[in-house]
Design a protein around this motif. Structure first.
Motif, PDB file in Angstrom:
ATOM      1  N   PHE A  55       1.766   9.193  -6.539  1.00 27.73           N
ATOM      2  CA  PHE A  55       2.364  10.520  -6.498  1.00 27.73           C
ATOM      3  C   PHE A  55       3.401  10.690  -7.603  1.00 27.73           C
ATOM      4  O   PHE A  55       3.461  11.730  -8.259  1.00 27.73           O
ATOM      5  N   CYS A  56       4.225   9.662  -7.802  1.00 22.91           N
ATOM      6  CA  CYS A  56       5.292   9.749  -8.803  1.00 22.91           C
ATOM      7  C   CYS A  56       4.738   9.891 -10.216  1.00 22.91           C
ATOM      8  O   CYS A  56       5.348  10.534 -11.078  1.00 22.91           O
TER       9      CYS A  56
ATOM     10  N   PHE B 180      -0.564   6.679   6.116  1.00 20.72           N
ATOM     11  CA  PHE B 180       0.371   6.329   5.046  1.00 20.72           C
ATOM     12  C   PHE B 180       1.129   7.559   4.533  1.00 20.72           C
ATOM     13  O   PHE B 180       2.312   7.464   4.190  1.00 20.72           O
ATOM     14  N   ILE B 181       0.465   8.708   4.490  1.00 23.88           N
ATOM     15  CA  ILE B 181       1.142   9.944   4.085  1.00 23.88           C
ATOM     16  C   ILE B 181       2.274  10.255   5.071  1.00 23.88           C
ATOM     17  O   ILE B 181       3.389  10.624   4.674  1.00 23.88           O
ATOM     18  N   SER B 182       2.003  10.095   6.361  1.00 19.17           N
ATOM     19  CA  SER B 182       3.024  10.343   7.387  1.00 19.17           C
ATOM     20  C   SER B 182       4.219   9.424   7.207  1.00 19.17           C
ATOM     21  O   SER B 182       5.373   9.842   7.373  1.00 19.17           O
TER      22      SER B 182
ATOM     23  N   LYS C  98       0.829  -1.205   0.000  1.00 13.88           N
ATOM     24  CA  LYS C  98       0.000   0.000   0.000  1.00 13.88           C
ATOM     25  C   LYS C  98       0.863   1.256   0.000  1.00 13.88           C
ATOM     26  O   LYS C  98       0.540   2.237  -0.686  1.00 13.88           O
ATOM     27  N   GLU C  99       1.964   1.262   0.741  1.00 15.87           N
ATOM     28  CA  GLU C  99       2.879   2.403   0.723  1.00 15.87           C
ATOM     29  C   GLU C  99       3.418   2.617  -0.684  1.00 15.87           C
ATOM     30  O   GLU C  99       3.491   3.746  -1.173  1.00 15.87           O
ATOM     31  N   ALA C 100       3.811   1.515  -1.330  1.00 13.15           N
ATOM     32  CA  ALA C 100       4.375   1.603  -2.673  1.00 13.15           C
ATOM     33  C   ALA C 100       3.338   2.084  -3.682  1.00 13.15           C
ATOM     34  O   ALA C 100       3.645   2.885  -4.580  1.00 13.15           O
ATOM     35  N   GLU C 101       2.107   1.618  -3.549  1.00 17.57           N
ATOM     36  CA  GLU C 101       1.050   2.056  -4.469  1.00 17.57           C
ATOM     37  C   GLU C 101       0.781   3.549  -4.318  1.00 17.57           C
ATOM     38  O   GLU C 101       0.591   4.259  -5.315  1.00 17.57           O
ATOM     39  N   LEU C 102       0.780   4.027  -3.087  1.00 19.60           N
ATOM     40  CA  LEU C 102       0.546   5.448  -2.843  1.00 19.60           C
ATOM     41  C   LEU C 102       1.703   6.284  -3.388  1.00 19.60           C
ATOM     42  O   LEU C 102       1.488   7.310  -4.060  1.00 19.60           O
TER      43      LEU C 102
ATOM     44  N   ARG D   2     -10.334   6.200  -3.522  1.00 15.62           N
ATOM     45  CA  ARG D   2     -11.059   5.313  -4.424  1.00 15.62           C
ATOM     46  C   ARG D   2     -10.111   4.515  -5.304  1.00 15.62           C
ATOM     47  O   ARG D   2     -10.388   3.375  -5.659  1.00 15.62           O
ATOM     48  N   THR D   3      -8.976   5.107  -5.647  1.00 15.66           N
ATOM     49  CA  THR D   3      -7.997   4.415  -6.489  1.00 15.66           C
ATOM     50  C   THR D   3      -7.312   3.288  -5.726  1.00 15.66           C
ATOM     51  O   THR D   3      -7.161   2.175  -6.239  1.00 15.66           O
ATOM     52  N   LEU D   4      -6.913   3.561  -4.484  1.00 15.83           N
ATOM     53  CA  LEU D   4      -6.112   2.589  -3.724  1.00 15.83           C
ATOM     54  C   LEU D   4      -6.921   1.731  -2.759  1.00 15.83           C
ATOM     55  O   LEU D   4      -6.541   0.599  -2.466  1.00 15.83           O
TER      56      LEU D   4
END
Length: 232
Positions: free
Chosen positions: A170-171, A202-204, A162-166, A185-187
């Motif tokens: 962004f990338c 997850f943002i933190s 999930k961290e990698a998907e988020l 909704r995407t993740l």
């Protein structure tokens, strides 16, 4: 995934519910190993070969939070779904902080559970096939999505799926404002209050991983969403 039918570790201390759910998972095409307590679950997980974990929280011996934490210490990639009667928002946030990818509250619909499982396993398959960009430069860091890793010099951080998907989202949208509901909704497939709180967790984490990259900033756009800015 292991190349045959997906293998699931399922931990539940309610024997009747456990057998019913295991039967339904079997009918869904999954090999399911059913454990009745945390100690048995950790011993079983360490034998390897699992594609996904479903963990109850309230368990004898070792609770679901502790199991998830122990799993994440050895495997950052495997999807973890919490299946629990707990409904307090603090419990849900605690679950995501331990590295869980999803959260379903009892009583649950077996079709919903099967759908969530299918979504995670499909994502893993797509990721391994490299259907989307796999590597990104983030400042001095190299983000390798396929291996769920973030590296800068000798420093290496292993990410959860999930961290990698988020981070990949962004990338793929540099310097663009991503609305909260769009990200959720995407993740996560939903944009309710609890999912929103989990997104903040997850943002933190991503900010912590990138704290030494002064050219990279994940901004909170108040009332709208987030933007990852990269200065050239």
């Amino acid at each position: 995934m292991n190349g045959t039918s997906p293998k699931i570790l399922y931990v539940e201390d309610d024997i009747n519910l456990g057998f019913v759910t295991t039967d339904n998972l079997a009918m869904g095409g999954y090999i399911t190993v059913f454990c009745k307590d945390g100690k048995e679950a950790l011993e079983t997980f360490r034998k390897g070969g699992f594609d996904l974990c479903i963990l109850d929280i309230m368990l004898p011996e070792t609770d679901g939070f502790a199991i998830a934490k122990a799993i994440r210490e050895t495997d950052k990639n495997i999807p973890i779904i919490f299946l629990t009667a707990k409904t307090m928002k603090e419990d849900k946030i605690a679950g995501f902080k331990t590295g869980a990818d999803d959260y379903i509250t009892k009583p649950f619909n077996i079709e919903e559970l099967l759908l969530r499982i299918e979504v995670f396993l499909k994502r893993n398959k797509v990721n391994s096939n490299g259907a989307l960009p796999g590597k990104f430069d983030i400042g001095k860091c190299i983000f390798d999505f396929e291996n769920l890793s973030l590296a800068s010099g000798k420093q290496h951080t292993q990410l959860t799926l999930k961290e990698a998907e988020l981070l990949r989202l962004f990338c793929m949208n540099p310097n663009k404002i991503l609305k909260r509901e769009e990200i959720l909704r995407t993740l996560w497939g939903d944009d309710d209050y609890f999912m929103g709180r989990s997104l903040d967790v997850f943002i933190s984490r991503l900010r912590k991983y990138l704290k030494d990259e002064r050219s990279v900033l994940i901004e909170n756009i108040h009332g709208v969403g987030f933007r990852m800015s990269k200065k050239e």
